[in-house]
Design a protein around this motif. Structure first.
Motif, short mmCIF file in Angstrom:
data_model
loop_
_atom_site.label_atom_id
_atom_site.label_comp_id
_atom_site.label_asym_id
_atom_site.label_seq_id
_atom_site.Cartn_x
_atom_site.Cartn_y
_atom_site.Cartn_z
N PRO A 1 12.99 12.74 17.81
CA PRO A 1 11.85 12.07 18.45
C PRO A 1 12.06 10.56 18.55
N ALA B 1 4.37 8.33 19.91
CA ALA B 1 4.93 9.29 18.96
C ALA B 1 5.28 10.55 19.75
N ARG C 1 3.65 12.61 12.86
CA ARG C 1 3.98 13.47 13.99
C ARG C 1 3.53 14.91 13.74
N ASP D 1 11.30 15.61 11.31
CA ASP D 1 10.55 15.66 12.56
C ASP D 1 11.41 16.05 13.75
N THR E 1 6.77 14.56 19.71
CA THR E 1 7.01 15.76 18.92
C THR E 1 7.04 16.96 19.86
#
Length: 504
Positions: free
Chosen positions: A415, A432, A493, A404, A434
Protein backbone atom coordinates in the motif's frame (compact mmCIF):
# COMPACT_ATOMS: atom_id res chain seq x y z
CA UNK A 1 3.58 -30.26 21.44
CA UNK A 2 5.06 -27.40 19.47
CA UNK A 3 4.11 -26.26 15.97
CA UNK A 4 7.10 -27.70 14.11
CA UNK A 5 6.67 -30.06 11.16
CA UNK A 6 9.87 -31.71 9.93
CA UNK A 7 9.15 -33.53 6.67
CA UNK A 8 12.71 -34.77 6.20
CA UNK A 9 15.61 -33.10 4.44
CA UNK A 10 15.91 -32.67 0.70
CA UNK A 11 18.86 -34.33 -1.04
CA UNK A 12 21.80 -31.97 -1.41
CA UNK A 13 22.07 -30.12 -4.69
CA UNK A 14 24.92 -31.56 -6.79
CA UNK A 15 27.99 -29.48 -7.57
CA UNK A 16 28.97 -28.14 -10.05
CA UNK A 17 25.48 -27.12 -11.11
CA UNK A 18 23.61 -24.96 -13.60
CA UNK A 19 19.92 -24.22 -13.34
CA UNK A 20 19.26 -24.33 -17.11
CA UNK A 21 21.19 -27.58 -17.47
CA UNK A 22 18.97 -29.09 -14.77
CA UNK A 23 15.76 -27.92 -16.47
CA UNK A 24 16.85 -29.30 -19.87
CA UNK A 25 18.53 -32.47 -18.61
CA UNK A 26 15.83 -34.71 -20.16
CA UNK A 27 15.83 -33.01 -23.58
CA UNK A 28 18.16 -35.61 -25.12
CA UNK A 29 15.96 -38.53 -24.03
CA UNK A 30 13.26 -37.67 -26.57
CA UNK A 31 14.30 -34.60 -28.59
CA UNK A 32 11.25 -34.85 -30.87
CA UNK A 33 8.73 -34.79 -28.00
CA UNK A 34 6.67 -31.62 -27.54
CA UNK A 35 8.22 -29.54 -24.79
CA UNK A 36 5.93 -26.58 -25.40
CA UNK A 37 2.71 -26.08 -27.33
CA UNK A 38 1.34 -22.54 -27.59
CA UNK A 39 -2.38 -22.92 -28.12
CA UNK A 40 -5.19 -20.63 -29.22
CA UNK A 41 -8.52 -20.81 -30.98
CA UNK A 42 -6.83 -20.56 -34.38
CA UNK A 43 -3.17 -20.93 -33.46
CA UNK A 44 -0.86 -23.79 -32.51
CA UNK A 45 2.91 -23.40 -32.25
CA UNK A 46 5.05 -26.38 -31.24
CA UNK A 47 8.52 -26.50 -29.74
CA UNK A 48 10.14 -29.91 -29.42
CA UNK A 49 12.66 -30.59 -26.67
CA UNK A 50 15.40 -30.59 -29.29
CA UNK A 51 14.28 -27.22 -30.69
CA UNK A 52 13.99 -25.71 -27.21
CA UNK A 53 17.42 -26.89 -26.06
CA UNK A 54 19.03 -25.67 -29.28
CA UNK A 55 17.37 -22.21 -29.06
CA UNK A 56 18.34 -21.78 -25.40
CA UNK A 57 22.01 -22.70 -25.86
CA UNK A 58 22.32 -20.69 -29.09
CA UNK A 59 20.88 -17.67 -27.27
CA UNK A 60 23.58 -18.14 -24.64
CA UNK A 61 26.20 -18.03 -27.41
CA UNK A 62 24.78 -14.77 -28.76
CA UNK A 63 24.78 -13.13 -25.34
CA UNK A 64 28.38 -14.16 -24.66
CA UNK A 65 29.50 -12.93 -28.08
CA UNK A 66 28.31 -9.46 -27.05
CA UNK A 67 31.07 -9.45 -24.46
CA UNK A 68 28.97 -10.37 -21.44
CA UNK A 69 30.66 -12.55 -18.81
CA UNK A 70 29.24 -14.88 -16.13
CA UNK A 71 27.76 -12.88 -13.28
CA UNK A 72 26.60 -9.98 -15.48
CA UNK A 73 22.96 -9.00 -14.99
CA UNK A 74 20.44 -8.99 -17.83
CA UNK A 75 17.07 -7.24 -17.41
CA UNK A 76 14.20 -8.83 -19.31
CA UNK A 77 11.64 -6.37 -20.72
CA UNK A 78 9.89 -8.90 -22.91
CA UNK A 79 6.23 -9.59 -23.58
CA UNK A 80 4.00 -12.63 -23.42
CA UNK A 81 5.90 -14.69 -26.01
CA UNK A 82 8.15 -17.74 -26.08
CA UNK A 83 11.10 -15.36 -26.26
CA UNK A 84 10.75 -14.88 -22.51
CA UNK A 85 11.61 -18.40 -21.28
CA UNK A 86 14.20 -18.90 -24.05
CA UNK A 87 16.02 -15.72 -23.06
CA UNK A 88 15.71 -16.58 -19.37
CA UNK A 89 17.24 -20.04 -19.77
CA UNK A 90 19.74 -18.74 -22.30
CA UNK A 91 21.08 -16.22 -19.80
CA UNK A 92 21.30 -18.90 -17.11
CA UNK A 93 23.08 -21.26 -19.51
CA UNK A 94 25.76 -18.60 -20.01
CA UNK A 95 26.14 -18.00 -16.28
CA UNK A 96 24.49 -14.59 -16.56
CA UNK A 97 21.91 -13.35 -14.03
CA UNK A 98 18.50 -12.76 -15.65
CA UNK A 99 16.08 -10.31 -14.06
CA UNK A 100 12.56 -11.21 -15.27
CA UNK A 101 10.09 -8.35 -14.92
CA UNK A 102 6.39 -7.87 -15.54
CA UNK A 103 5.56 -6.26 -18.86
CA UNK A 104 2.85 -4.32 -16.99
CA UNK A 105 5.45 -2.15 -15.25
CA UNK A 106 5.56 1.48 -16.31
CA UNK A 107 8.64 3.35 -17.52
CA UNK A 108 9.29 5.00 -14.11
CA UNK A 109 8.94 1.64 -12.33
CA UNK A 110 11.37 0.06 -14.79
CA UNK A 111 13.81 2.96 -14.36
CA UNK A 112 13.97 2.22 -10.62
CA UNK A 113 14.81 -1.43 -11.31
CA UNK A 114 17.58 -0.37 -13.72
CA UNK A 115 19.00 2.05 -11.14
CA UNK A 116 19.02 -0.63 -8.44
CA UNK A 117 20.33 -3.62 -10.40
CA UNK A 118 22.59 -1.90 -12.97
CA UNK A 119 22.08 -4.51 -15.71
CA UNK A 120 24.77 -4.83 -18.36
CA UNK A 121 22.08 -5.50 -20.96
CA UNK A 122 18.33 -4.99 -21.36
CA UNK A 123 16.44 -7.41 -23.60
CA UNK A 124 13.50 -5.44 -24.92
CA UNK A 125 10.37 -5.95 -26.94
CA UNK A 126 9.55 -2.45 -28.20
CA UNK A 127 5.92 -2.89 -27.12
CA UNK A 128 7.04 -3.12 -23.46
CA UNK A 129 7.68 0.07 -21.48
CA UNK A 130 11.35 0.85 -20.87
CA UNK A 131 13.35 4.08 -20.59
CA UNK A 132 15.88 4.81 -23.32
CA UNK A 133 19.17 3.10 -22.57
CA UNK A 134 22.35 2.43 -24.53
CA UNK A 135 22.38 -1.17 -23.31
CA UNK A 136 19.11 -2.22 -24.99
CA UNK A 137 19.11 -5.27 -27.28
CA UNK A 138 16.15 -5.55 -29.65
CA UNK A 139 13.85 -8.52 -29.79
CA UNK A 140 14.75 -9.02 -33.46
CA UNK A 141 18.46 -9.32 -32.63
CA UNK A 142 17.70 -11.63 -29.72
CA UNK A 143 15.73 -13.97 -31.97
CA UNK A 144 18.56 -13.93 -34.50
CA UNK A 145 20.86 -15.61 -31.98
CA UNK A 146 19.00 -18.90 -32.44
CA UNK A 147 20.98 -19.73 -35.61
CA UNK A 148 24.29 -19.71 -33.72
CA UNK A 149 26.23 -22.66 -32.34
CA UNK A 150 25.21 -24.04 -28.96
CA UNK A 151 27.10 -22.80 -25.91
CA UNK A 152 28.10 -25.21 -23.15
CA UNK A 153 26.33 -24.84 -19.81
CA UNK A 154 28.31 -22.68 -17.40
CA UNK A 155 28.72 -24.98 -14.41
CA UNK A 156 29.62 -23.72 -10.97
CA UNK A 157 28.77 -23.48 -7.29
CA UNK A 158 25.00 -24.09 -6.81
CA UNK A 159 25.10 -21.32 -4.16
CA UNK A 160 26.12 -18.63 -6.67
CA UNK A 161 23.47 -16.12 -7.69
CA UNK A 162 21.25 -17.41 -10.48
CA UNK A 163 18.48 -14.85 -11.00
CA UNK A 164 16.77 -11.82 -9.43
CA UNK A 165 13.02 -11.32 -9.09
CA UNK A 166 11.05 -8.49 -7.56
CA UNK A 167 8.53 -8.51 -4.76
CA UNK A 168 6.87 -5.66 -2.89
CA UNK A 169 7.93 -5.11 0.71
CA UNK A 170 6.21 -3.46 3.64
CA UNK A 171 8.53 -0.47 3.21
CA UNK A 172 6.70 0.31 -0.03
CA UNK A 173 9.83 -0.14 -2.12
CA UNK A 174 9.78 -3.27 -4.33
CA UNK A 175 12.49 -5.63 -3.13
CA UNK A 176 15.02 -7.28 -5.42
CA UNK A 177 15.20 -10.93 -4.32
CA UNK A 178 18.40 -12.77 -5.24
CA UNK A 179 18.11 -16.54 -5.73
CA UNK A 180 20.83 -19.14 -6.16
CA UNK A 181 21.02 -21.70 -8.99
CA UNK A 182 20.04 -24.31 -6.37
CA UNK A 183 16.52 -22.84 -6.17
CA UNK A 184 15.43 -24.98 -9.13
CA UNK A 185 16.72 -28.11 -7.35
CA UNK A 186 14.36 -27.37 -4.46
CA UNK A 187 11.35 -27.28 -6.78
CA UNK A 188 11.47 -31.07 -7.10
CA UNK A 189 9.79 -31.16 -3.69
CA UNK A 190 6.66 -29.80 -5.40
CA UNK A 191 6.45 -32.66 -7.90
CA UNK A 192 4.81 -35.02 -5.41
CA UNK A 193 4.19 -32.49 -2.65
CA UNK A 194 1.86 -30.43 -4.86
CA UNK A 195 1.63 -31.35 -8.55
CA UNK A 196 1.56 -35.13 -8.70
CA UNK A 197 3.65 -34.50 -11.83
CA UNK A 198 4.57 -37.28 -14.30
CA UNK A 199 6.62 -37.34 -17.55
CA UNK A 200 3.48 -38.07 -19.60
CA UNK A 201 1.59 -35.05 -18.24
CA UNK A 202 0.35 -32.18 -20.38
CA UNK A 203 0.29 -29.14 -18.09
CA UNK A 204 -1.83 -26.19 -19.17
CA UNK A 205 -1.01 -23.00 -17.28
CA UNK A 206 -3.47 -20.14 -17.75
CA UNK A 207 -0.89 -17.40 -17.14
CA UNK A 208 1.38 -15.41 -19.43
CA UNK A 209 4.96 -16.43 -20.21
CA UNK A 210 6.33 -13.44 -18.29
CA UNK A 211 4.65 -14.22 -14.94
CA UNK A 212 6.91 -16.02 -12.46
CA UNK A 213 4.07 -18.41 -11.49
CA UNK A 214 3.87 -19.49 -15.15
CA UNK A 215 7.63 -19.56 -15.54
CA UNK A 216 8.02 -22.01 -12.66
CA UNK A 217 4.86 -24.12 -12.49
CA UNK A 218 3.91 -23.87 -16.16
CA UNK A 219 7.31 -24.26 -17.84
CA UNK A 220 10.45 -25.00 -15.78
CA UNK A 221 8.90 -27.78 -13.70
CA UNK A 222 7.21 -29.69 -16.56
CA UNK A 223 10.45 -29.46 -18.58
CA UNK A 224 12.49 -30.72 -15.64
CA UNK A 225 10.18 -33.75 -15.49
CA UNK A 226 10.14 -34.21 -19.29
CA UNK A 227 6.42 -33.38 -19.54
CA UNK A 228 4.69 -31.12 -22.07
CA UNK A 229 3.84 -27.51 -21.24
CA UNK A 230 0.72 -25.95 -22.79
CA UNK A 231 0.48 -22.14 -22.75
CA UNK A 232 -2.46 -20.10 -24.13
CA UNK A 233 -1.60 -17.84 -27.06
CA UNK A 234 -1.50 -14.11 -26.22
CA UNK A 235 -4.96 -12.62 -26.07
CA UNK A 236 -6.73 -15.89 -25.27
CA UNK A 237 -9.86 -15.12 -23.25
CA UNK A 238 -10.47 -17.00 -20.01
CA UNK A 239 -13.69 -18.49 -21.31
CA UNK A 240 -11.77 -20.10 -24.19
CA UNK A 241 -9.63 -22.13 -21.79
CA UNK A 242 -12.28 -24.80 -21.30
CA UNK A 243 -12.25 -25.73 -24.99
CA UNK A 244 -8.45 -25.66 -25.05
CA UNK A 245 -8.27 -27.98 -22.03
CA UNK A 246 -10.30 -30.58 -23.88
CA UNK A 247 -8.87 -30.08 -27.38
CA UNK A 248 -5.26 -30.39 -26.25
CA UNK A 249 -5.91 -33.16 -23.70
CA UNK A 250 -4.49 -31.35 -20.70
CA UNK A 251 -3.97 -33.59 -17.70
CA UNK A 252 -3.12 -30.83 -15.18
CA UNK A 253 -4.49 -27.27 -15.21
CA UNK A 254 -2.80 -24.46 -13.26
CA UNK A 255 -4.22 -21.00 -12.64
CA UNK A 256 -4.86 -18.33 -10.03
CA UNK A 257 -8.19 -18.45 -8.16
CA UNK A 258 -9.54 -15.57 -10.27
CA UNK A 259 -9.33 -17.71 -13.41
CA UNK A 260 -11.25 -20.56 -11.79
CA UNK A 261 -13.83 -18.01 -10.68
CA UNK A 262 -14.29 -16.83 -14.28
CA UNK A 263 -14.50 -20.35 -15.68
CA UNK A 264 -17.18 -21.36 -13.22
CA UNK A 265 -19.39 -18.57 -14.57
CA UNK A 266 -19.47 -20.31 -17.94
CA UNK A 267 -22.63 -22.10 -18.99
CA UNK A 268 -20.69 -24.25 -21.47
CA UNK A 269 -20.21 -27.94 -20.64
CA UNK A 270 -16.86 -28.84 -19.07
CA UNK A 271 -15.23 -31.46 -21.29
CA UNK A 272 -12.21 -32.42 -19.23
CA UNK A 273 -12.04 -36.16 -19.76
CA UNK A 274 -8.22 -36.37 -19.46
CA UNK A 275 -7.86 -33.77 -16.70
CA UNK A 276 -6.62 -35.37 -13.47
CA UNK A 277 -6.70 -32.25 -11.29
CA UNK A 278 -6.10 -28.51 -11.09
CA UNK A 279 -3.51 -26.40 -9.24
CA UNK A 280 -4.06 -23.04 -7.58
CA UNK A 281 -1.62 -20.44 -6.23
CA UNK A 282 -1.09 -16.69 -6.13
CA UNK A 283 -3.76 -15.96 -3.52
CA UNK A 284 -5.88 -17.90 -1.05
CA UNK A 285 -8.26 -20.35 -2.74
CA UNK A 286 -11.80 -19.92 -1.36
CA UNK A 287 -13.35 -23.30 -0.46
CA UNK A 288 -16.44 -22.35 -2.47
CA UNK A 289 -14.37 -22.22 -5.67
CA UNK A 290 -12.77 -25.59 -4.99
CA UNK A 291 -16.20 -27.10 -4.34
CA UNK A 292 -17.64 -25.53 -7.46
CA UNK A 293 -14.79 -26.83 -9.62
CA UNK A 294 -15.21 -30.34 -8.23
CA UNK A 295 -18.93 -30.26 -8.91
CA UNK A 296 -18.43 -29.15 -12.54
CA UNK A 297 -15.42 -31.30 -13.48
CA UNK A 298 -15.26 -34.17 -11.03
CA UNK A 299 -11.63 -33.23 -10.31
CA UNK A 300 -9.98 -31.62 -7.30
CA UNK A 301 -8.03 -28.38 -6.96
CA UNK A 302 -4.78 -28.52 -5.01
CA UNK A 303 -3.59 -25.31 -3.43
CA UNK A 304 -0.06 -24.16 -2.63
CA UNK A 305 1.31 -21.43 -0.40
CA UNK A 306 4.61 -19.69 -0.98
CA UNK A 307 6.27 -16.38 -1.74
CA UNK A 308 8.90 -14.81 -3.96
CA UNK A 309 11.53 -15.48 -1.32
CA UNK A 310 10.90 -19.23 -1.28
CA UNK A 311 8.32 -20.14 -3.91
CA UNK A 312 5.77 -22.69 -2.64
CA UNK A 313 6.51 -24.98 0.30
CA UNK A 314 3.12 -25.76 1.88
CA UNK A 315 0.50 -27.45 -0.30
CA UNK A 316 -2.14 -30.06 -0.77
CA UNK A 317 -1.47 -32.81 -3.31
CA UNK A 318 -3.19 -35.79 -4.94
CA UNK A 319 -1.35 -38.14 -2.58
CA UNK A 320 -2.02 -35.93 0.46
CA UNK A 321 -5.24 -33.89 0.09
CA UNK A 322 -5.69 -30.99 2.46
CA UNK A 323 -8.09 -31.17 5.36
CA UNK A 324 -11.11 -28.90 4.94
CA UNK A 325 -10.19 -25.21 4.59
CA UNK A 326 -6.47 -25.75 5.27
CA UNK A 327 -3.55 -25.04 2.94
CA UNK A 328 -2.24 -28.57 3.31
CA UNK A 329 1.05 -29.44 4.93
CA UNK A 330 4.77 -28.83 4.32
CA UNK A 331 6.06 -30.61 1.23
CA UNK A 332 8.45 -33.58 1.61
CA UNK A 333 11.91 -32.20 2.35
CA UNK A 334 10.59 -29.07 4.09
CA UNK A 335 10.80 -28.04 7.74
CA UNK A 336 8.18 -25.49 8.78
CA UNK A 337 7.14 -23.95 12.10
CA UNK A 338 4.68 -21.43 13.49
CA UNK A 339 6.40 -18.89 15.72
CA UNK A 340 5.79 -15.98 18.05
CA UNK A 341 8.44 -13.75 19.64
CA UNK A 342 9.44 -16.61 21.97
CA UNK A 343 9.81 -19.34 19.33
CA UNK A 344 7.51 -22.17 18.17
CA UNK A 345 3.97 -21.91 19.53
CA UNK A 346 1.94 -24.89 20.80
CA UNK A 347 -0.11 -26.83 18.25
CA UNK A 348 -3.45 -25.19 17.65
CA UNK A 349 -2.25 -21.70 18.53
CA UNK A 350 -1.79 -18.87 16.01
CA UNK A 351 1.75 -18.07 14.95
CA UNK A 352 3.77 -16.65 12.08
CA UNK A 353 4.51 -19.19 9.33
CA UNK A 354 8.27 -19.78 9.09
CA UNK A 355 10.54 -22.06 7.07
CA UNK A 356 13.96 -23.47 7.95
CA UNK A 357 16.67 -21.04 6.84
CA UNK A 358 18.59 -24.00 5.33
CA UNK A 359 15.81 -24.77 2.85
CA UNK A 360 17.41 -25.02 -0.62
CA UNK A 361 14.61 -22.98 -2.16
CA UNK A 362 15.11 -20.01 0.15
CA UNK A 363 16.54 -16.81 -1.31
CA UNK A 364 20.15 -15.74 -0.92
CA UNK A 365 18.80 -12.40 0.31
CA UNK A 366 17.48 -9.04 -0.75
CA UNK A 367 19.93 -7.48 -3.19
CA UNK A 368 22.35 -5.08 -1.48
CA UNK A 369 20.10 -4.97 1.59
CA UNK A 370 21.71 -6.98 4.41
CA UNK A 371 19.65 -5.31 7.15
CA UNK A 372 16.35 -6.01 5.38
CA UNK A 373 17.50 -9.60 4.82
CA UNK A 374 18.50 -10.11 8.46
CA UNK A 375 15.16 -8.70 9.63
CA UNK A 376 13.33 -11.63 8.01
CA UNK A 377 15.15 -14.22 10.13
CA UNK A 378 14.50 -15.37 13.68
CA UNK A 379 17.27 -17.74 14.67
CA UNK A 380 17.07 -20.82 12.46
CA UNK A 381 13.87 -19.66 10.76
CA UNK A 382 12.86 -17.39 7.88
CA UNK A 383 9.72 -15.44 8.81
CA UNK A 384 7.07 -15.15 6.10
CA UNK A 385 4.96 -12.50 7.81
CA UNK A 386 1.78 -14.58 7.35
CA UNK A 387 -0.23 -16.10 10.16
CA UNK A 388 -1.47 -19.65 10.57
CA UNK A 389 -2.41 -22.49 12.89
CA UNK A 390 -0.90 -26.01 12.72
CA UNK A 391 -2.73 -29.23 13.54
CA UNK A 392 -1.18 -32.43 14.92
CA UNK A 393 -0.69 -33.90 11.44
CA UNK A 394 1.00 -30.76 10.10
CA UNK A 395 -2.01 -29.30 8.27
CA UNK A 396 -1.78 -25.50 8.31
CA UNK A 397 -4.77 -23.17 8.33
CA UNK A 398 -4.01 -19.78 6.81
CA UNK A 399 -5.17 -16.80 8.89
CA UNK A 400 -3.96 -13.92 6.75
CA UNK A 401 -1.13 -11.42 6.73
CA UNK A 402 0.27 -9.73 9.80
CA UNK A 403 1.13 -6.64 7.76
CA UNK A 404 -0.81 -4.41 5.40
CA UNK A 405 0.22 -6.06 2.14
CA UNK A 406 -2.51 -6.37 -0.47
CA UNK A 407 -3.24 -9.08 -3.00
CA UNK A 408 -4.23 -7.98 -6.51
CA UNK A 409 -4.96 -10.93 -8.78
CA UNK A 410 -2.14 -13.00 -7.33
CA UNK A 411 0.39 -10.15 -7.10
CA UNK A 412 1.42 -8.88 -3.67
CA UNK A 413 1.27 -5.08 -3.64
CA UNK A 414 2.51 -2.71 -0.97
CA UNK A 415 0.00 0.00 0.00
CA UNK A 416 2.87 2.37 0.71
CA UNK A 417 4.06 2.18 -2.90
CA UNK A 418 0.59 3.17 -4.15
CA UNK A 419 0.21 5.85 -1.50
CA UNK A 420 3.55 7.38 -2.44
CA UNK A 421 2.17 8.09 -5.92
CA UNK A 422 -1.18 9.46 -4.76
CA UNK A 423 0.28 11.78 -2.12
CA UNK A 424 1.94 13.83 -4.86
CA UNK A 425 -1.54 15.08 -5.81
CA UNK A 426 -1.94 18.59 -4.36
CA UNK A 427 -5.65 18.14 -3.60
CA UNK A 428 -5.10 15.08 -1.38
CA UNK A 429 -4.20 15.92 2.20
CA UNK A 430 -3.84 12.27 3.29
CA UNK A 431 -4.35 8.86 1.73
CA UNK A 432 -4.49 5.25 2.88
CA UNK A 433 -4.64 2.29 0.49
CA UNK A 434 -5.85 -1.20 1.25
CA UNK A 435 -7.68 -4.06 -0.44
CA UNK A 436 -11.40 -4.44 0.25
CA UNK A 437 -13.99 -7.13 -0.32
CA UNK A 438 -16.51 -5.99 -2.95
CA UNK A 439 -18.30 -9.32 -3.32
CA UNK A 440 -17.78 -12.88 -2.18
CA UNK A 441 -14.20 -14.02 -2.90
CA UNK A 442 -13.32 -10.80 -4.78
CA UNK A 443 -10.99 -8.13 -3.41
CA UNK A 444 -9.84 -4.92 -5.12
CA UNK A 445 -7.44 -2.12 -4.20
CA UNK A 446 -9.17 0.94 -2.73
CA UNK A 447 -7.71 4.38 -1.97
CA UNK A 448 -9.27 6.25 0.97
CA UNK A 449 -8.30 9.92 1.02
CA UNK A 450 -8.99 13.28 2.62
CA UNK A 451 -9.00 16.69 0.98
CA UNK A 452 -11.12 19.81 0.49
CA UNK A 453 -13.40 18.08 -2.03
CA UNK A 454 -13.96 14.67 -3.60
CA UNK A 455 -11.86 14.28 -6.74
CA UNK A 456 -13.07 12.96 -10.06
CA UNK A 457 -12.32 9.23 -10.42
CA UNK A 458 -11.41 9.64 -14.09
CA UNK A 459 -8.81 12.24 -13.18
CA UNK A 460 -7.38 9.96 -10.51
CA UNK A 461 -7.28 6.99 -12.85
CA UNK A 462 -5.49 9.03 -15.48
CA UNK A 463 -2.99 10.31 -12.91
CA UNK A 464 -1.83 6.84 -11.83
CA UNK A 465 -2.03 5.23 -15.28
CA UNK A 466 1.60 5.98 -16.24
CA UNK A 467 3.02 5.77 -12.73
CA UNK A 468 1.84 2.36 -11.54
CA UNK A 469 1.43 -0.99 -13.22
CA UNK A 470 -2.21 -1.73 -13.93
CA UNK A 471 -2.47 -4.36 -11.20
CA UNK A 472 -1.27 -1.81 -8.61
CA UNK A 473 -3.81 0.88 -9.54
CA UNK A 474 -6.79 1.45 -7.22
CA UNK A 475 -10.17 0.35 -8.53
CA UNK A 476 -12.03 2.46 -5.96
CA UNK A 477 -11.42 6.00 -4.66
CA UNK A 478 -13.28 6.97 -1.49
CA UNK A 479 -13.28 10.51 -0.08
CA UNK A 480 -13.46 10.73 3.74
CA UNK A 481 -13.52 13.60 6.21
CA UNK A 482 -10.72 11.91 8.15
CA UNK A 483 -8.72 8.68 8.22
CA UNK A 484 -8.75 6.38 11.28
CA UNK A 485 -5.62 6.78 13.41
CA UNK A 486 -4.13 4.69 16.20
CA UNK A 487 -2.77 6.04 19.48
CA UNK A 488 0.68 6.30 17.91
CA UNK A 489 -0.63 8.44 15.05
CA UNK A 490 -0.43 5.69 12.42
CA UNK A 491 -3.22 5.20 9.90
CA UNK A 492 -5.26 2.08 10.65
CA UNK A 493 -5.59 0.47 7.23
CA UNK A 494 -7.14 -2.62 8.79
CA UNK A 495 -9.98 -0.51 10.20
CA UNK A 496 -10.67 0.88 6.73
CA UNK A 497 -10.72 -2.63 5.32
CA UNK A 498 -12.90 -4.09 8.07
CA UNK A 499 -15.44 -1.24 8.06
CA UNK A 500 -15.74 -0.93 4.29
CA UNK A 501 -19.21 -1.28 2.80
CA UNK A 502 -19.76 -1.70 -0.93
CA UNK A 503 -21.29 1.52 -2.33
CA UNK A 504 -24.85 1.03 -3.54
Amino acid sequence: MLSIFDHGRAAACPSPFNMAAHVLARAHLDPLKDALVIIGANHVERWSYGDLERAVRATATGLLELGLVPGDRVLMRLGNTVDFPIAYLGALTAGLVPIPSSSALTEPETARIIAQTAPKLILRDETVACPANAAILSLETLRGFRTLARAPFHMGDPERIGYIIYTSGTSGVPRAVAHAHRAIWARQMMFEGWYGLRPDDRVLHAGAFNWTYTLGTGLMDPWTMGATALIPAPGTAADALLALLARHEATIFAAAPGVYRQLLKSTEPFETHRLRHGLSAGEKLPPRLADGWRDRTGTDLFEAYGMSECSTFISSAPAHPAASETLGRPQPGRRVALLDENGPVPLGREGTIAIDRRDPGLMLGYLDAPDATAARFQGEWFMTGDQGVMSEDGQITYLGRNDDMMNAGGYRVSPIEVEAVLTTLPDMTAVAVTDVLIKEDTRVIAAFYTGPVALDDQVLNAYVSDKLARYKQPRLYIHLSELPMGANGKILRRALRDNFEVPE
